[in-house]
Motif scaffolding. Structure first.
Motif: not given
Ligand SMILES: C[S@@+](CC[C@H](N)C(=O)[O-])C[C@H]1O[C@@H](n2cnc3c(N)ncnc32)[C@H](O)[C@@H]1O
Length: 470
Positions: A93, A109, A91, A277, A251-252, A298, A268, A300, A65, A61
């Motif tokens: 983490t 996500d 992914c 992405y 959506d964050a 959508h 992150s 970011i 991080f 991915y």
């Protein structure tokens, strides 16, 4: 002393490795001031640490991080069974580390591939189910001959660029055979195995694209399934209490998470102007029948628009991140930590120090700064796009929720005002010195001076550019 990993887990790190001291440090129980103190004792470069273990190995991915970052904060700042949230979980983490350390977790996500991988990495599957799955794959192996019915339908739906080089007719036919087998698995009622298989299929497609073809796909797929099965059964032996994991494809900027319910946010976010992405995962999503167009709208930090004035990407990004941070504040319990990991980026030869923008935003929405930690990144491990090049350093912004934000994430006027002030400050900086991030060919002075006008233009369109597109 309580160990981070029990004896079974320690076997993963045999041989007097440099991680031992780190683990001892984060394993001790600390009150809040001591835990903050501990943060200064850690070497965040985590040089030569094992970063690929257990289900972390399932799927590549971009810009993930390393596990030690969420792990550090999970261990130092939460108790078992408390809830950890990653609003840009990629992914998964953070979720995997929470799972391994008996914390509940929520991952969010917008990328459906990301949430699929996250879910599969934190879902244990019974051995009996794997026996059924392996029998299914053995049958599939007998039916892999080139089948034009499979190919013709698929070929029309593929974007043209790489078809002939990578997705040869034989490859398409085999991938379709795998997909059909997985659909049977679902029809026969094994939903978890279906998702598990889809991650293995996606990982196979990823290797195919990364290596420009030249891979025996069915062989690779079966090997992938076997190695994932092995890592999942190792995980099952470690995770005895099976803490709850909730994965949201959303959506964050508008989290489907209850207010004041979270004990730690560690995340992150995407970088500005760095990586689309949806583009990176286009082939995987296509094969899995996922809607990459919806995600594209959508996403970011993407950079496939505002071509004539890239600074509009910056104000749009700042607005999106401010909304996301207001949401992080809303869902966190009072006094709990919000940890945001981000690197510098670059727009039109100018350095964008995102962590400084985030610190300023935090101050306006109820966070108090605890500290910002600088770390070097292993250059081979994290990358963005050709525009930005490899990112080799990043910052860990640690803030504490002091109070509820006075504003909500959909307050367009507030968002617009904060971004406007930040862009004006940024323009003043550029007036003093230009070309703060030149990599490769040097632009002319006239070209750089034009950036000041472009920023002024971008400031004019902030109310429009920071609105959420529907
Ligand atoms: C830097 S990556 C996170 C990587 C993650 N920490 C990991 O270890 O895998 C940023 C993530 O933000 C996601 N993203 C982009 N726009 C989003 C949005 N509007 N809402 C939620 N997630 C979004 C991307 O899909 C990507 O997975």
């Amino acid at each position: 002393m309580k160990m981070l990993y029990d004896t079974k887990q320690m076997a993963l790190f045999e041989g007097g490795n440099p991680e031992y001291e780190y683990k001892e440090l984060i394993n001790k129980r600390h009150n809040f001031p001591d835990a903050v103190e501990m943060l200064s004792k850690i070497d965040y470069d985590f040089k030569d640490f094992t970063t690929q273990y257990l289900t972390h190995t399932f799927h590549s991915y971009p810009a993930r991080f390393i596990p030690q970052i969420p792990l550090t904060f999970i261990k130092l700042f939460t108790e078992e069974q408390e809830i950890v949230l990653d609003p840009f979980c990629g992914c998964g983490t953070t979720l995997v580390e929470s799972f391994l350390n008996n914390r509940k977790s929520i991952g969010n996500d917008f990328n459906p591939l990301a949430t699929l991988i996250s879910k599969v990495k934190t879902t244990l599957i019974e051995d009996t189910q794997f026996r059924y799955f392996n029998r299914k794959l053995a049958v599939m192996k007998r039916y892999l001959d080139l089948d034009y019915r499979r190919v013709n339908e698929k070929i029309n739906n593929l974007p043209n660029r790489k078809i002939s080089a990578i997705f040869s007719k034989t490859v398409i036919s085999k991938l379709e055979a795998i997909r059909e087998t997985l659909l049977e698995v679902k029809e026969e009622g094994y939903d978890e195995l279906f998702d598990f298989g889809r991650v293995a299929l996606s990982s196979t497609i990823w290797s195919l694209v990364e290596n420009d073809g030249g891979i025996d796909v069915d062989d690779l797929f079966v090997k992938k399934v076997k190695s994932m099965e092995k890592e999942l059964s190792k995980t099952a032996k470690i995770v005895e209490k099976n803490p709850e994991v909730r994965v949201i494809c959303g959506d964050a900027r508008k989290l489907e998470v209850q207010s004041d319910s979270i004990d730690l946010v560690v995340t992150s976010p995407p970088y500005v102007n760095a990586l689309d992405y949806y583009r990176v995962h286009m082939y995987n999503m296509l094969w899995l029948g996922m809607d990459f167009d919806l995600f594209r709208k959508h996403e970011i930090g993407g950079h496939s628009h505002f071509i004539t004035n890239r600074f509009r990407l910056l104000s749009e990004y700042l607005g999106d991140m401010l909304r996301s941070m207001i949401e992080m504040n809303r869902v966190l319990k009072k006094d709990k930590l919000c940890v945001i990991v981000v690197g510098n980026s670059s727009v039109e030869y100018e350095l964008i120090e995102s962590h400084i923008f985030f610190e300023e935003m935090g101050d306006k929405i109820g966070f108090t700064p605890i500290k910002t930690i600088f770390r070097n990144i292993d250059k081979t491990k994290k990358y963005t796009s050709a525009d930005v090049g490899k990112i080799d350093e990043e910052y860990i912004v640690v803030m504490r929720k002091e109070k509820n934000s006075d504003v909500v994430a959909n307050d367009d006027d507030f968002v617009s005002e904060v971004v406007r002030n930040q862009m004006i400050r940024f323009r003043e900086q550029i007036k003093n010195v230009q070309g703060t991030s030149i990599r490769g060919r040097k632009p002319t002075r006239e070209r750089l001076l034009k950036n000041i006008d472009k920023i002024s233009e971008a400031i004019e369109t902030i109310p429009k550019d920071t609105k959420i597109k529907r």
